[in-house]
Scaffold this motif. Structure first.
Motif, mmCIF file in Angstrom:
data_model
loop_
_atom_site.group_PDB
_atom_site.id
_atom_site.type_symbol
_atom_site.label_atom_id
_atom_site.label_comp_id
_atom_site.label_asym_id
_atom_site.label_seq_id
_atom_site.Cartn_x
_atom_site.Cartn_y
_atom_site.Cartn_z
ATOM 1 N N GLY A 73 0.707 -1.346 -0.065
ATOM 2 C CA GLY A 73 0.156 -0.119 0.101
ATOM 3 C C GLY A 73 0.979 1.132 -0.128
ATOM 4 O O GLY A 73 0.585 2.108 -0.727
ATOM 5 N N ALA A 74 1.940 1.326 0.836
ATOM 6 C CA ALA A 74 2.620 2.507 0.912
ATOM 7 C C ALA A 74 3.478 2.670 -0.403
ATOM 8 O O ALA A 74 3.664 3.926 -0.876
ATOM 9 C CB ALA A 74 3.727 2.272 2.139
ATOM 10 N N LEU A 75 4.032 1.857 -1.349
ATOM 11 C CA LEU A 75 4.860 1.757 -2.247
ATOM 12 C C LEU A 75 3.812 2.149 -3.576
ATOM 13 O O LEU A 75 4.302 2.895 -4.277
ATOM 14 C CB LEU A 75 5.622 0.547 -2.645
ATOM 15 N N LEU A 76 2.862 1.504 -3.638
ATOM 16 C CA LEU A 76 1.948 1.764 -4.812
ATOM 17 C C LEU A 76 1.023 3.043 -4.748
ATOM 18 O O LEU A 76 0.924 3.760 -5.453
ATOM 19 C CB LEU A 76 0.926 0.615 -4.852
ATOM 20 N N GLY A 77 0.837 3.388 -3.529
ATOM 21 C CA GLY A 77 -0.074 4.615 -3.394
ATOM 22 C C GLY A 77 -1.677 4.198 -3.494
ATOM 23 O O GLY A 77 -1.972 3.101 -4.234
ATOM 24 N N ARG A 78 -2.614 5.170 -3.374
ATOM 25 C CA ARG A 78 -4.075 4.916 -3.677
ATOM 26 C C ARG A 78 -4.290 4.642 -5.059
ATOM 27 O O ARG A 78 -5.069 3.592 -5.674
ATOM 28 C CB ARG A 78 -4.856 6.261 -3.135
ATOM 29 N N GLU A 79 -3.864 5.475 -5.998
ATOM 30 C CA GLU A 79 -4.407 5.535 -7.317
ATOM 31 C C GLU A 79 -3.703 3.958 -8.007
ATOM 32 O O GLU A 79 -4.659 3.586 -8.636
ATOM 33 C CB GLU A 79 -3.796 6.516 -8.407
ATOM 34 N N ARG A 80 -2.526 3.944 -7.965
ATOM 35 C CA ARG A 80 -1.903 2.472 -8.385
ATOM 36 C C ARG A 80 -2.709 1.315 -7.718
ATOM 37 O O ARG A 80 -2.925 0.362 -8.335
ATOM 38 C CB ARG A 80 -0.560 2.525 -8.494
ATOM 39 N N THR A 81 -2.978 1.362 -6.515
ATOM 40 C CA THR A 81 -3.397 0.171 -5.860
ATOM 41 C C THR A 81 -4.962 -0.077 -6.346
ATOM 42 O O THR A 81 -5.636 -1.187 -6.705
ATOM 43 C CB THR A 81 -3.681 0.560 -4.389
ATOM 44 N N MET A 82 -5.781 1.103 -6.537
ATOM 45 C CA MET A 82 -7.106 1.076 -7.074
ATOM 46 C C MET A 82 -6.733 0.378 -8.632
ATOM 47 O O MET A 82 -7.762 -0.669 -8.971
ATOM 48 C CB MET A 82 -7.656 2.705 -7.201
#
Length: 234
Positions: free
Chosen positions: A98-107
């Motif tokens: 979660g910390a590495l990808l961030g919100r947009e890339r996780t979505m």
């Protein structure tokens, strides 16, 4: 004489371990074999695997550790400690994602992953925003949630120390309950496992497979229905 006694003790320990390995069959035998081979750290390894592979539920692993503690094969407190360490290391893995990808890339990753829905991400995000640290603590006691609640915590960059403390507390409570049940009911469990471990293992695997199949069917039907509704009718 002391050397002979030491040799006899080692032989007896080896015989006991071989008896445990061959006495139980199937999935249960595999779990007990892992724990007997690695000792208390094997409990942590099993819980780490469970974090990333939820179809192997901790509810089917932890009582085995308690049973081995009752049977004198490991220390019950060390088993709980290593189980909690395994949970913590697995939670750090999802936190890092979660910390590495961030919100947009996780979505984006959730949207592109088969059988996952973006609503799953939104629900986890809202749950974490509403309860914060308590979501991490309580989530450790909820199947499936205990694995993925770490992702929004990583996205929001929840302080790692705080995240770790909540994870340890929640995991320790969960692990103590299930390992304790295996320890307390050890006298009743042993004769059943000796005679029916293979059958029980097959039942556990069938139930897991049916639950997974049910999940797949429900998700596929929802996806097909959503596509049909989004397609303009002739």
């Amino acid at each position: 004489m002391p050397a002979n006694l030491w040799t006899m003790a080692l032989a007896m320990d080896t015989a006991v371990e071989e008896e445990i390995v061959h006495e139980y069959e199937g999935f249960i035998g595999w779990v007990l074999n892992l724990m007997v081979t690695l000792g208390e750290p094997g409990v942590g390894v099993a819980l780490f695997i469970e974090t990333f592979f939820p179809p192997m539920p901790s509810e089917a692993v932890l009582p085995g550790a308690g049973f081995l503690a009752y049977d004198g094969q490991m220390n019950v407190w060390l088993a709980i400690m290593w189980a909690t360490i395994g949970c913590l290391v697995g939670a750090w893995g999802f936190y890092a994602i979660g910390a590495l990808l961030g919100r947009e890339r996780t979505m984006w990753l959730v949207e592109k992953t088969p059988l996952l829905e973006i609503n799953d991400f939104y629900k986890a995000e809202r749950f974490f925003e509403r309860f914060g640290g308590m979501a991490v603590l309580l989530g450790r006691c909820v199947p499936l949630v205990r694995s993925f609640i770490s992702v929004p915590a990583g996205i929001e960059r929840m302080p790692l120390l705080k995240f770790s403390v909540y994870t340890v507390i929640g995991s320790a409570v969960w692990n103590t309950i299930w390992i304790g049940l295996g320890f307390v009911f050890g006298p009743a469990i042993k004769p059943i496992l000796v005679q029916w471990s293979g059958l029980i293992s097959n039942i556990v695997l069938v139930v897991i497979a049916l639950l997974f199949l049910w999940f797949v069917v429900v998700r596929v039907r929802k996806i097909l229905k959503a596509r049909a509704e989004s397609t303009p009718s002739a």
